[in-house]
Design a protein around this motif. Structure first.
Motif, mmCIF file in Angstrom:
data_model
loop_
_atom_site.group_PDB
_atom_site.id
_atom_site.type_symbol
_atom_site.label_atom_id
_atom_site.label_comp_id
_atom_site.label_asym_id
_atom_site.label_seq_id
_atom_site.Cartn_x
_atom_site.Cartn_y
_atom_site.Cartn_z
ATOM 1 N N LEU A 105 0.870 -1.180 0.000
ATOM 2 C CA LEU A 105 0.000 0.000 0.000
ATOM 3 C C LEU A 105 0.901 1.222 0.000
ATOM 4 O O LEU A 105 1.681 1.438 0.926
ATOM 5 C CB LEU A 105 -0.909 0.020 1.228
ATOM 6 C CG LEU A 105 -1.846 1.233 1.325
ATOM 7 C CD1 LEU A 105 -2.954 1.114 0.275
ATOM 8 C CD2 LEU A 105 -2.455 1.349 2.720
ATOM 9 N N ALA A 106 0.789 2.032 -1.040
ATOM 10 C CA ALA A 106 1.570 3.268 -1.138
ATOM 11 C C ALA A 106 0.734 4.428 -0.603
ATOM 12 O O ALA A 106 -0.461 4.527 -0.889
ATOM 13 C CB ALA A 106 1.978 3.526 -2.580
ATOM 14 N N ILE A 107 1.372 5.302 0.202
ATOM 15 C CA ILE A 107 0.676 6.430 0.809
ATOM 16 C C ILE A 107 1.351 7.740 0.375
ATOM 17 O O ILE A 107 2.566 7.881 0.494
ATOM 18 C CB ILE A 107 0.685 6.346 2.344
ATOM 19 C CG1 ILE A 107 -0.025 5.071 2.813
ATOM 20 C CG2 ILE A 107 0.030 7.574 2.962
ATOM 21 C CD1 ILE A 107 0.009 4.884 4.319
ATOM 22 N N ALA A 108 0.546 8.652 -0.132
ATOM 23 C CA ALA A 108 1.011 10.009 -0.430
ATOM 24 C C ALA A 108 0.168 10.964 0.412
ATOM 25 O O ALA A 108 -1.007 10.699 0.672
ATOM 26 C CB ALA A 108 0.855 10.311 -1.912
ATOM 27 N N ARG A 109 0.766 12.096 0.860
ATOM 28 C CA ARG A 109 0.045 12.993 1.772
ATOM 29 C C ARG A 109 0.420 14.444 1.525
ATOM 30 O O ARG A 109 1.554 14.758 1.170
ATOM 31 C CB ARG A 109 0.380 12.622 3.223
ATOM 32 C CG ARG A 109 -0.413 13.378 4.274
ATOM 33 C CD ARG A 109 0.353 13.410 5.586
ATOM 34 N NE ARG A 109 1.643 14.070 5.448
ATOM 35 C CZ ARG A 109 1.818 15.380 5.416
ATOM 36 N NH1 ARG A 109 0.788 16.183 5.527
ATOM 37 N NH2 ARG A 109 3.022 15.900 5.274
ATOM 38 N N THR A 110 -0.558 15.313 1.706
ATOM 39 C CA THR A 110 -0.318 16.753 1.686
ATOM 40 C C THR A 110 -1.098 17.368 2.845
ATOM 41 O O THR A 110 -2.032 16.762 3.372
ATOM 42 C CB THR A 110 -0.793 17.392 0.365
ATOM 43 O OG1 THR A 110 -2.198 17.156 0.205
ATOM 44 C CG2 THR A 110 -0.041 16.823 -0.816
ATOM 45 N N ALA A 144 2.822 9.242 7.144
ATOM 46 C CA ALA A 144 3.996 10.004 6.724
ATOM 47 C C ALA A 144 4.348 9.778 5.260
ATOM 48 O O ALA A 144 5.120 10.538 4.676
ATOM 49 C CB ALA A 144 5.192 9.670 7.612
ATOM 50 N N GLY A 145 3.796 8.750 4.650
ATOM 51 C CA GLY A 145 4.087 8.490 3.242
ATOM 52 C C GLY A 145 5.021 7.311 3.072
ATOM 53 O O GLY A 145 5.554 6.761 4.030
ATOM 54 N N THR A 186 -3.630 9.884 0.142
ATOM 55 C CA THR A 186 -4.056 9.047 -0.978
ATOM 56 C C THR A 186 -3.447 7.662 -0.813
ATOM 57 O O THR A 186 -2.235 7.534 -0.610
ATOM 58 C CB THR A 186 -3.608 9.650 -2.322
ATOM 59 O OG1 THR A 186 -4.180 10.946 -2.466
ATOM 60 C CG2 THR A 186 -4.057 8.769 -3.480
ATOM 61 N N PHE A 187 -4.293 6.629 -0.883
ATOM 62 C CA PHE A 187 -3.842 5.236 -0.796
ATOM 63 C C PHE A 187 -3.817 4.639 -2.199
ATOM 64 O O PHE A 187 -4.741 4.851 -2.992
ATOM 65 C CB PHE A 187 -4.792 4.396 0.054
ATOM 66 C CG PHE A 187 -4.656 4.605 1.547
ATOM 67 C CD1 PHE A 187 -3.734 5.494 2.072
ATOM 68 C CD2 PHE A 187 -5.457 3.883 2.424
ATOM 69 C CE1 PHE A 187 -3.609 5.672 3.437
ATOM 70 C CE2 PHE A 187 -5.344 4.057 3.796
ATOM 71 C CZ PHE A 187 -4.418 4.952 4.310
ATOM 72 N N THR A 188 -2.763 3.885 -2.488
ATOM 73 C CA THR A 188 -2.682 3.129 -3.737
ATOM 74 C C THR A 188 -2.378 1.675 -3.398
ATOM 75 O O THR A 188 -1.272 1.353 -2.947
ATOM 76 C CB THR A 188 -1.595 3.682 -4.676
ATOM 77 O OG1 THR A 188 -1.857 5.062 -4.947
ATOM 78 C CG2 THR A 188 -1.573 2.909 -5.988
ATOM 79 N N PHE A 210 -8.663 10.850 1.013
ATOM 80 C CA PHE A 210 -9.531 11.266 2.112
ATOM 81 C C PHE A 210 -8.845 12.380 2.888
ATOM 82 O O PHE A 210 -7.622 12.482 2.897
ATOM 83 C CB PHE A 210 -9.854 10.088 3.037
ATOM 84 C CG PHE A 210 -8.649 9.423 3.648
ATOM 85 C CD1 PHE A 210 -8.157 9.827 4.883
ATOM 86 C CD2 PHE A 210 -7.984 8.402 2.973
ATOM 87 C CE1 PHE A 210 -7.039 9.221 5.448
ATOM 88 C CE2 PHE A 210 -6.861 7.797 3.521
ATOM 89 C CZ PHE A 210 -6.391 8.202 4.763
ATOM 90 N N THR A 211 -9.659 13.210 3.545
ATOM 91 C CA THR A 211 -9.143 14.340 4.321
ATOM 92 C C THR A 211 -9.517 14.171 5.786
ATOM 93 O O THR A 211 -10.658 13.832 6.102
ATOM 94 C CB THR A 211 -9.698 15.667 3.785
ATOM 95 O OG1 THR A 211 -9.274 15.837 2.430
ATOM 96 C CG2 THR A 211 -9.210 16.838 4.616
ATOM 97 N N GLN A 212 -8.558 14.433 6.659
ATOM 98 C CA GLN A 212 -8.787 14.383 8.101
ATOM 99 C C GLN A 212 -8.301 15.682 8.726
ATOM 100 O O GLN A 212 -7.327 16.274 8.260
ATOM 101 C CB GLN A 212 -8.075 13.181 8.732
ATOM 102 C CG GLN A 212 -8.619 11.853 8.240
ATOM 103 C CD GLN A 212 -8.057 10.653 8.971
ATOM 104 O OE1 GLN A 212 -6.992 10.723 9.597
ATOM 105 N NE2 GLN A 212 -8.757 9.538 8.904
#
Length: 330
Positions: A105-110, A144-145, A186-188, A210-212
């Motif tokens: 599972l790849a995680i990207a974050r802003t 954290a990504g 964002t999850f991939t 998704f936004t938290q």
């Protein structure tokens, strides 16, 4: 008689005609050409799954049986306490023709909230809804990504079938520090049917994001000091009594049941010292606490609120004579 015997003597075998041999060789060559692809796949397949993959395909998405995205169920979500948790069931939908194993599972974050302040746990579950608490076998990470290895879940989705990947996020940061801030992740999801057959979540980016947020906190009103009185305490029986200052204040306006803590500060020049943290609405200061003139202020704090402004200041004075101590006023 001898002539008849001679005529029936077997002649040596001279082989088939050249044209017949050429026809047979060509037939064998055509046969080998037709079957060579199947033979190669059977010989090189490392497992039944790999052999199947050479003849099939995997296509994966994270939408449920109604066609709705499921990763987006993790938001929008607002944390109102540190340690608050959001749980969602991510549907892994394999529309391919061979089984697919969940791999990463790849995680990207802003956004303003650092990913390190939101913990992530992932686990496989055969039923829905997902449990409110994760099992000990859950994989732990943060927002954290980066890429999370999910192979230890041994989660395989049959062809034309669904499986459930449970996900929980927990805000571990300080409410006051991150009040009003948010982050978007964002999850991939990635799957594989063999070393060379892989599939990535086919849903568009918006359906995998998704936004938290952390709630915006209200600030407590400042407490108001109601007075400062000088009292005396016995020092040692042969020295008599020394003065001490007792400062009292009113509680700020807050909803019923709000547990308020008060921080009492002394300032002398540019030096500010925390004298006490208390749930009472008064404090007594003597020469063991401070050894200088100055002012005393009170700040109110409570969980779910920003600290109040400081109260108005009251003046205290210090005397270092044998019978001296702390007194109200100059």
């Amino acid at each position: 008689m001898s002539r008849s015997t001679s005529e029936h003597t077997a002649r040596p075998y001279r082989g088939m005609k050249r044209s017949t041999r050429l026809t047979m060789v060509a037939g064998v060559a055509v046969f080998l050409t037709l079957v060579s692809g199947v033979s190669f796949a059977a010989w090189t397949a490392s497992s039944l799954k790999t052999a199947a993959a050479t003849a099939g395909a995997i296509t994966v998405s994270t939408e449920n049986s109604q066609g709705a995205a499921t990763i987006t169920a993790l938001g929008p979500h607002t944390y109102d306490v540190s340690g608050g948790t959001k749980v969602a069931a991510i549907s892994v939908n394999n529309t391919g023709t061979v089984p697919a194993s969940v791999s990463t599972l790849a995680i990207a974050r802003t956004g303003a909230i650092p990913g390190s302040q939101i913990a992530v746990k992932l686990w496989s579950q055969t039923t829905t809804p997902c449990s409110s608490t994760s099992p000990s076998s859950a994989i732990s990470s943060t927002l954290a990504g980066g890429t999370i290895d999910l192979q230890s879940l041994t989660m395989t989705v049959a062809a034309s079938s669904f499986a459930t990947l449970c996900a929980s996020t927990t805000f571990t940061g300080d409410l006051t520090t991150y009040a009003g801030m948010s982050t978007t992740a964002t999850f991939t999801l990635n799957t594989a049917a063999s070393a060379n057959w892989k599939a990535t979540d086919s849903l568009p980016l918006a359906s995998r994001s998704f936004t938290q947020s952390v709630k915006t906190l209200s600030q407590l009103p400042a407490p108001s000091i109601t007075g400062c009185s000088t009292t005396y305490r016995s020092y040692f029986w042969w020295f008599g009594y020394r003065p001490q200052a007792t400062i009292a204040w009113n509680a700020p306006t807050a909803p019923a049941g709000t547990a308020i803590t008060y921080k009492v500060y002394h300032q002398s020049g540019s030096t500010v010292t925390l004298l006490s943290t208390t749930t009472s609405r008064s404090v007594t200061i003597n020469e063991t606490h401070i050894q200088s003139d100055g002012t005393v202020t009170v700040v109110a704090s409570a969980t779910g609120y920003l600290d109040s402004p400081a109260s108005s200041a009251t003046t205290v004075s210090y005397s270092n004579v044998s019978s001296g101590g702390i007194s109200c006023g100059n």
